[in-house]
Design a protein around this motif. Sequence first.
Motif, PDB file in Angstrom:
ATOM      1  N   ARG A 216       0.824  -1.219   0.000  1.00 25.82           N
ATOM      2  CA  ARG A 216       0.000   0.000   0.000  1.00 25.82           C
ATOM      3  C   ARG A 216       0.857   1.268   0.000  1.00 25.82           C
ATOM      4  O   ARG A 216       0.451   2.286  -0.562  1.00 25.82           O
ATOM      5  N   LEU A 217       2.023   1.212   0.603  1.00 24.63           N
ATOM      6  CA  LEU A 217       2.909   2.371   0.561  1.00 24.63           C
ATOM      7  C   LEU A 217       3.342   2.670  -0.875  1.00 24.63           C
ATOM      8  O   LEU A 217       3.512   3.836  -1.254  1.00 24.63           O
ATOM      9  N   LYS A 218       3.481   1.635  -1.685  1.00 24.39           N
ATOM     10  CA  LYS A 218       3.879   1.820  -3.080  1.00 24.39           C
ATOM     11  C   LYS A 218       2.781   2.495  -3.901  1.00 24.39           C
ATOM     12  O   LYS A 218       3.053   3.053  -4.977  1.00 24.39           O
ATOM     13  N   LEU A 219       1.535   2.448  -3.404  1.00 26.65           N
ATOM     14  CA  LEU A 219       0.417   3.064  -4.128  1.00 26.65           C
ATOM     15  C   LEU A 219       0.381   4.577  -3.964  1.00 26.65           C
ATOM     16  O   LEU A 219      -0.211   5.273  -4.800  1.00 26.65           O
ATOM     17  N   MET A 220       1.011   5.097  -2.917  1.00 21.25           N
ATOM     18  CA  MET A 220       0.891   6.514  -2.598  1.00 21.25           C
ATOM     19  C   MET A 220       1.585   7.409  -3.614  1.00 21.25           C
ATOM     20  O   MET A 220       2.501   6.983  -4.320  1.00 21.25           O
ATOM     21  N   LYS A 221       1.155   8.656  -3.658  1.00 20.26           N
ATOM     22  CA  LYS A 221       1.785   9.639  -4.524  1.00 20.26           C
ATOM     23  C   LYS A 221       3.203   9.925  -4.040  1.00 20.26           C
ATOM     24  O   LYS A 221       3.563   9.626  -2.905  1.00 20.26           O
ATOM     25  N   LYS A 222       4.000  10.547  -4.900  1.00 24.47           N
ATOM     26  CA  LYS A 222       5.383  10.860  -4.553  1.00 24.47           C
ATOM     27  C   LYS A 222       5.447  11.770  -3.335  1.00 24.47           C
ATOM     28  O   LYS A 222       4.549  12.562  -3.102  1.00 24.47           O
ATOM     29  N   GLN A 223       6.551  11.664  -2.612  1.00 25.91           N
ATOM     30  CA  GLN A 223       6.756  12.433  -1.376  1.00 25.91           C
ATOM     31  C   GLN A 223       5.645  12.150  -0.372  1.00 25.91           C
ATOM     32  O   GLN A 223       5.163  13.032   0.329  1.00 25.91           O
ATOM     33  N   GLY A 224       5.234  10.885  -0.277  1.00 24.50           N
ATOM     34  CA  GLY A 224       4.149  10.498   0.607  1.00 24.50           C
ATOM     35  C   GLY A 224       4.506  10.620   2.076  1.00 24.50           C
ATOM     36  O   GLY A 224       5.654  10.435   2.486  1.00 24.50           O
ATOM     37  N   VAL A 225       3.477  10.942   2.866  1.00 22.62           N
ATOM     38  CA  VAL A 225       3.622  11.077   4.320  1.00 22.62           C
ATOM     39  C   VAL A 225       2.499  10.293   4.982  1.00 22.62           C
ATOM     40  O   VAL A 225       1.320  10.509   4.679  1.00 22.62           O
ATOM     41  N   VAL A 226       2.862   9.382   5.876  1.00 18.68           N
ATOM     42  CA  VAL A 226       1.868   8.648   6.662  1.00 18.68           C
ATOM     43  C   VAL A 226       1.896   9.184   8.085  1.00 18.68           C
ATOM     44  O   VAL A 226       2.965   9.377   8.671  1.00 18.68           O
ATOM     45  N   LEU A 227       0.703   9.436   8.622  1.00 22.34           N
ATOM     46  CA  LEU A 227       0.561   9.911   9.993  1.00 22.34           C
ATOM     47  C   LEU A 227      -0.223   8.880  10.786  1.00 22.34           C
ATOM     48  O   LEU A 227      -1.328   8.486  10.389  1.00 22.34           O
ATOM     49  N   ASN A 228       0.345   8.438  11.888  1.00 22.51           N
ATOM     50  CA  ASN A 228      -0.280   7.396  12.699  1.00 22.51           C
ATOM     51  C   ASN A 228      -0.360   7.849  14.150  1.00 22.51           C
ATOM     52  O   ASN A 228       0.616   7.777  14.891  1.00 22.51           O
ATOM     53  N   PHE A 229      -1.534   8.317  14.539  1.00 26.82           N
ATOM     54  CA  PHE A 229      -1.786   8.689  15.924  1.00 26.82           C
ATOM     55  C   PHE A 229      -2.894   7.806  16.497  1.00 26.82           C
ATOM     56  O   PHE A 229      -3.616   8.210  17.404  1.00 26.82           O
TER      57      PHE A 229
END
Length: 390
Positions: A216-229
Amino acid sequence: MLKVQTLNNISVQGLNRLPRELYEVASDIAQPDAVLVRSADMHKMEIPASIKAIGRAGAGTNNIPVAAMSKRGVPVFNAPGANANAVKELVLAGMLLAARNIGPALDFVRKLDGDDKALHEAVEAGKKKFVGFELPGRSLGVIGLGAIGVKLANAAVELGMDVWGFDPAMTVNNAWKLDARVRQALSVDDLMARSQFVSVHVPLIDATRGLINADRLKLMKKQGVVLNFARAGIVDEAAMIEALNSGTMHAYVCDFPSNALKGHPRVVATPHLGASTGEAEDNCAVMVADQIRDFLEAGNVRNSVNFPEAVMPLLPGKTRLAIVNENVPNMVGQISTVLAKAELNIADLLNKSRGDLAYTLVDLDSGLPESAVQALSAIKGVLTVRVIAG
């Protein structure tokens, strides 16, 4: 006198909702009727048979043996939404930290030495390494549109972001609160593919463990940022680090530090600060104290993680029965039969179910003899019977 045990420091604002003429509240108390808890691990303690309810002054209930309490007929309450603004603000801060490379920039400044002239020259020469980007026009995907997710999505829309949301179990109440400009993703994969920022706001269960994985990380747009709170296990940490190292991902912002994440230049990890504001702690304590009181005094159930929602006004002069039982056929009929044999008139009745549990409130025009209580308790599948005076 009802007894409430506190397993952590609970906000005074919440404790004040339990009047001292009706409640004894202490951290060390024998045979409590209810427990108020924040972070204490109740899996490791022996929970007294006297317990009628448990209240978690927060949203998650991983520290409470919910399944075991369900088998005992004990509701577990939480405070969904009470800390929503606090978490929303921290997620927004995390987005800005990642977009403007604030973490690495602060580290760069801290390590500078020399006089002011040398420092100024180093700053001017080094700042190009921390060029960031702005939020308007960027895309944000929000997984989980509960109280926090809705607040975040709405705030991001106001910042000019292109916001997508996904939550197959979204409530009607939350749907009413969601800005009409938030667009619906068809799946988690669909949301990931549309987003440069992704923020997760779901509980950690088997279905969500590793929800954000390498594929799923490979699906993200370039310069992707994941936030996990939400919870650490929702994001596959190893996959995230690999994506950061390879340059596939721009940053990971989370509230759950680990040795693997600590010190990584593209990770912003805060020490579980999501709900750590005075306002959030007060809000959580007040909400859960009110829910515990309403259950103990009137049998009403609001915001329970294992019981159905069940609210019926308790009228003066009536006697209320609160019955917890296995969710099997003909249970209401058996209860009614016992009451009819005792010549008791039913003034009102509410029956709700959730999964394997059912909960029934019965208001009677008069009190009932102990023999009727015993007969109700003897019905196969009944877990608890409680008598509440109106």
